[in-house]
Motif scaffolding. Structure first.
Motif, PDB file in Angstrom:
ATOM      1  N   VAL A 136       0.834  -1.206   0.000  1.00 39.61           N
ATOM      2  CA  VAL A 136       0.000   0.000   0.000  1.00 39.61           C
ATOM      3  C   VAL A 136       0.869   1.256   0.000  1.00 39.61           C
ATOM      4  O   VAL A 136       0.675   2.182  -0.793  1.00 39.61           O
ATOM      5  N   VAL A 137       1.857   1.279   0.893  1.00 41.72           N
ATOM      6  CA  VAL A 137       2.706   2.469   1.045  1.00 41.72           C
ATOM      7  C   VAL A 137       3.527   2.719  -0.222  1.00 41.72           C
ATOM      8  O   VAL A 137       3.549   3.834  -0.760  1.00 41.72           O
ATOM      9  N   LEU A 138       4.209   1.678  -0.727  1.00 46.80           N
ATOM     10  CA  LEU A 138       5.095   1.884  -1.859  1.00 46.80           C
ATOM     11  C   LEU A 138       4.335   2.092  -3.159  1.00 46.80           C
ATOM     12  O   LEU A 138       4.788   2.843  -4.033  1.00 46.80           O
ATOM     13  N   ASP A 139       3.181   1.446  -3.319  1.00 43.67           N
ATOM     14  CA  ASP A 139       2.366   1.695  -4.510  1.00 43.67           C
ATOM     15  C   ASP A 139       2.003   3.171  -4.591  1.00 43.67           C
ATOM     16  O   ASP A 139       2.038   3.778  -5.673  1.00 43.67           O
ATOM     17  N   SER A 140       1.670   3.746  -3.451  1.00 43.56           N
ATOM     18  CA  SER A 140       1.287   5.153  -3.407  1.00 43.56           C
ATOM     19  C   SER A 140       2.474   6.066  -3.689  1.00 43.56           C
ATOM     20  O   SER A 140       2.386   7.004  -4.485  1.00 43.56           O
ATOM     21  N   ILE A 141       3.621   5.785  -3.039  1.00 46.46           N
ATOM     22  CA  ILE A 141       4.794   6.645  -3.185  1.00 46.46           C
ATOM     23  C   ILE A 141       5.326   6.618  -4.617  1.00 46.46           C
ATOM     24  O   ILE A 141       5.600   7.664  -5.228  1.00 46.46           O
ATOM     25  N   ILE A 142       5.482   5.410  -5.182  1.00 47.83           N
ATOM     26  CA  ILE A 142       6.075   5.284  -6.512  1.00 47.83           C
ATOM     27  C   ILE A 142       5.164   5.865  -7.584  1.00 47.83           C
ATOM     28  O   ILE A 142       5.627   6.489  -8.545  1.00 47.83           O
ATOM     29  N   GLU A 143       3.854   5.687  -7.422  1.00 48.63           N
ATOM     30  CA  GLU A 143       2.929   6.281  -8.386  1.00 48.63           C
ATOM     31  C   GLU A 143       2.966   7.807  -8.307  1.00 48.63           C
ATOM     32  O   GLU A 143       2.970   8.507  -9.320  1.00 48.63           O
ATOM     33  N   LYS A 144       3.027   8.331  -7.101  1.00 48.41           N
ATOM     34  CA  LYS A 144       3.062   9.783  -6.908  1.00 48.41           C
ATOM     35  C   LYS A 144       4.322  10.396  -7.503  1.00 48.41           C
ATOM     36  O   LYS A 144       4.282  11.454  -8.149  1.00 48.41           O
TER      37      LYS A 144
END
Length: 840
Positions: free
Chosen positions: A437-445
């Motif tokens: 959840v955390v990395l999907d959000s960070i990398i997409e952003k």
């Protein structure tokens, strides 16, 4: 009631505290004080641990014990009392010389050597890939970059400065506090993979990736999936860790590479085994493997293998085997690898490159004081665990094609949770789920996935757009005929189609003021064999005497050194039809039929059957094959990629020109061959060899003769010839000096390890020697151009000093032998070199 509850809570708290008891320590010789690597530490008769290569150990006690037992062959076994207050142990063992003498006397030599001889000799009877006809299994892998939150002091750090002998508060540093909070919530990084491993004695081993997930990425980074983190088995002659191959401790020549020592005898699956410690005989600049082999006393098969590398980073790899009674074989069941921050500055090799420490300047403790002394980087580690299951032995296995190491199913990156739960041997925790959840959000952003996609394309010489990848090779080049060659090219990408592709380019020469272009299209007939049928039309210039293998992969460089000085080109208008086919993953073939109109841009006439040809037509059929038997390949939904470049590599090509067919003017036959080899030992330089030759029979005009890549400008003064050195060209051979209808050339290079002159100044010395011999029949048939043959043999030798500044270096070569020139400086070549580097 309250009292009973209180007692219960106290007891529960005490038990929890005890369950978390951790004991660390070291085992040493009581006289020499040297550490004892891989000593046995028993918690009970069946459980325990071993010390690492430095004699250190860590114990996590989940139940109450009163003592531990430590044993090491040649030393007295000791029992150490344990209670809840023990946190660290320094255990000193006493050598028993009598026991050692008895063992050595009985065997008349180091007994470990005979055990290893027997184990190596019986590999064919014990190695699953040699003993079994086939096997098939599933494997689940989880890779984490993480830290244990309990090990980290999460206090907010206060930074003080010393002033007049007193501490004065400067600022608050909450990095440790924030890191502990973050690492408690999720891991730093995480990947999962489910694979089907198939093996047959006739077609080898193949990994089919059924599911893959990389935190933050919708589609995996395929280059990462191609990295061999850990070899399938310790039986291999080369044991691979993170892309670096080490001599295997059970290789055929292992006894010349490693020292061995018996540490103990232990029991596994009710079968006893020897614990054999191994370490490199010679210590190089880069740390080598050392560890433990558990050798079955009955069959001399491997029960367990441990490999460690200690240096600026510490690597530990473990592989366990289980005994299959039906087929009487010890088969790998699971493996694990861990990487942590090392405690020494010793160099370690990762992905074939040396990893060295670069110490940052520490704060002056006389001026600055931190209240929290802990460095959280000491607690971060990478761990990769693989569990094999659903093993089937000697049952029918289907492996389509040969030579493919990894095959990735098209939907592997789109598996749902239900699919993953079928295969997970290690359930995903709440912390693991939160990592996605955390990395999907960070990398997409941050757009990281797009940046990686762009970088991958740029390294191959493309700039991607939605449907077309712009080809950067055509942007700008320079040669002596066109001067600046400016243009643009492109090819459709997978977003356009994975079954069809269209390509084209257009360029303009600023000196000849002429426009050139090429267009082509192809259709994929078979995905697995990468069979493509294509047609193309080209109206362009080609260097006189040049030859190429049509199976050669696309090559991209910022600039091509030899192009700068070429002035002898011919114009060609060529229509081709070709078919590409992968005979195996390691064998590529290409068949091409072409019709060409050729016109010289220089004064030239070719005499054939009493007629002088200034321009002519050529109809050719060319068959080419490239075989890379030691390379490894991966098949993705985007195509086939080389994941490991192996040597030697072989290429062969046959060309037939037809007189009278489709208007062809000449009849000739050409055969070309090439062998490329590299030797890359760990801790040493790189030695490379190139052997190339060609044979032409029949009526061959100068445009289709051979040159041997000359790269010396036709200038009278040495400094006027100062230009750019090529990679495999003859630097002292003048352009257009030699042409041949048959030739052979040999090149040998040795690149030494970089010299450690400064932190960022690490030049590389390369020694080079080249030789070519050839001949040209009936030179008098070629009118307007004077040249020599190579019948007496051409030799040059010299050296390069590369990467002196920003990738630039210098080249010095000397011409000698039969074609040595009377004037000394005419035999010299002095040029600069350029080697592009990304800095890793």
């Amino acid at each position: 009631m309250k009292k009973s509850a209180l007692i219960f809570i106290v007891l529960l708290t005490s038990f929890a505290a005890f369950a978390q008891q951790k004991i660390s320590g070291i085992v040493i010789d009581n006289k020499t004080k040297e550490s004892l690597p891989f000593a046995n530490i028993y918690i009970s008769k069946t459980t325990g641990t071993i010390t690492d290569a430095e004699g250190k150990f860590n114990l996590s006690l989940n139940k109450e014990i009163t003592s531990i037992k430590v044993s090491y062959i040649g030393y007295e076994t000791v029992t150490i009392p344990i209670d809840a207050t023990v946190k660290y142990l320094k255990i000193q063992l006493v050598a028993t010389q009598e026991a050692l003498d008895a063992v050595v006397l009985y065997n008349k030599e180091n007994p470990a050597l005979q055990i290893m001889r027997d184990a190596i000799a019986r590999k064919k009877d014990n190695d699953p890939e040699r003993k079994l006809n086939s096997f098939k299994l599933n494997a689940y892998n989880k890779l984490l970059v993480t830290a244990n939150p309990d090990s980290i002091n999460g206090q907010i750090d206060s930074i003080y400065t010393k002033k007049d002998g007193e501490l004065v508060f400067k600022e608050v540093d909450s990095s440790n506090f924030d890191f502990k909070k973050d690492i408690t919530r999720s891991h730093i990084y995480m990947t999962e993979k489910v694979s089907e491993i198939s093996y047959s004695s006739s077609k080898g081993k193949r990994e089919k990736i059924l599911a893959t997930r990389m935190a933050g990425f919708k589609e995996p980074i395929y280059e990462v999936l191609g990295i061999k983190i850990q070899s399938f088995s310790f039986y291999n002659n080369k044991y691979e860790l993170f892309g670096t191959s080490y001599p295997g401790p059970m290789a055929g020549n292992a006894l010349s590479k490693y020292k061995y020592k018996i540490l103990d005898t232990v029991s596994n699956n009710n079968r006893e085994s020897y614990m054999i410690y191994y370490s490199p005989k010679k210590k190089g600049e880069t740390s080598g493997l050392e560890g433990i082999l558990y050798i079955d006393r009955e069959s001399y098969a491997l029960q367990k293998g441990i490999a460690e590398i200690k240096g600026v980073i510490d690597i530990k790899a473990v592989q366990n085997f289980d005994y299959n009674n039906t087929f009487q074989v010890w088969f790998p069941t699971d493996k694990e690898i861990q990487i942590r921050k090392g405690k020494t500055d010793d160099t370690v090799s990762l992905f074939g490159q040396a990893v060295r420490v670069s110490r940052s300047t520490q704060q002056d403790s006389t001026k600055t004081v931190n209240s929290n002394k802990q460095d959280v980087s000491d607690f971060i580690y990478l761990t990769s665990k693989t569990k094999n299951f659903d093993l089937a032995i000697n049952e029918p296995v289907t492996i389509r094609g040969r030579g493919l190491a990894i095959e990735i199913e098209d939907q592997a990156h789109n598996r749902d949770e239900a699919y993953w739960n079928q295969f997970r041997t290690d359930s995903i925790t709440k912390r693991g789920k939160e990592t996605y959840v955390v990395l999907d959000s960070i990398i997409e952003k941050d757009g990281v996935e797009k940046d990686i996609y762009l970088a991958r394309k740029l390294l191959k010489g493309y700039y991607p757009t939605k449907y077309i990848d712009l080809d950067l090779r055509y942007l700008v080049k320079y040669n002596n005929y066109e001067a600046f060659r400016l243009g643009l090219g492109g090819v459709t990408n997978a977003n356009f189609s994975t079954k069809y592709r269209v390509n084209g380019y257009g360029v303009y020469g600023t000196r000849d003021q002429d426009f050139k272009f090429g267009v082509g299209a192809a259709a994929r007939l078979d995905k697995r064999t990468q069979t493509w049928f294509g047609v193309s039309y080209t109206d362009d210039l080609v260097e006189t005497g040049s030859s190429r293998f049509i199976t050669d992969r696309r090559a991209f460089s910022l600039f091509e050194p030899r192009l700068f000085n070429i002035d002898l080109f011919y114009e060609i208008r060529r229509l081709t039809a070709n078919i590409e086919h992968q005979i195996t993953a390691k064998t590529q073939a290409n068949l091409m039929l072409s019709k060409s109109n050729v016109e010289s841009t220089y004064d030239y006439g070719f005499v054939n059957n009493g007629e002088i040809f200034n321009s002519y037509e050529i109809t050719e059929a060319t068959f080419s094959i490239q075989w890379n038997p030691f390379s490894e390949y991966m098949q993705t939904r985007h195509g086939r990629n080389e994941i490991k470049t192996g040597f030697p590599q072989f290429a062969f090509q046959a060309t037939q020109s037809f007189d009278g067919f489709l208007g062809g003017d000449f009849n000739y036959t050409k055969f070309d061959a090439r062998i490329v080899h590299e030797i890359r030992p760990i801790d040493k330089g790189v030695t490379s060899f190139l052997l190339k030759g060609g044979l032409g029979i029949g009526d061959i005009p100068i445009s289709h003769l051979y040159h041997t890549s000359p790269n010396n400008p036709n200038k009278d003064v040495l400094l006027q010839r100062f230009s750019i050195a090529g990679r495999n060209s003859f630097e002292t051979m003048y352009f257009n000096e030699f042409f041949s209808d048959k030739y052979a050339m040999f090149q040998a290079k040795h690149r030494f390890k970089p010299f450690k002159i400064g932190k960022s100044f690490r030049p590389e010395l390369t020694l080079i020697s080249r030789f070519a011999i050839g001949d040209a029949e009936n030179i008098e048939r070629h009118l307007g151009q004077e040249f020599n043959s190579l019948e007496h043999g051409f030799s040059e030798s010299g050296f390069e000093i590369n990467k002196l500044f920003a990738g630039f270096g210098l080249s010095f070569m000397y011409r000698y032998g039969a074609y040595h020139l009377p004037k000394f400086e005419d035999n010299l070549s002095f040029k600069f070199t350029y080697y592009f580097s990304l800095g890793f």
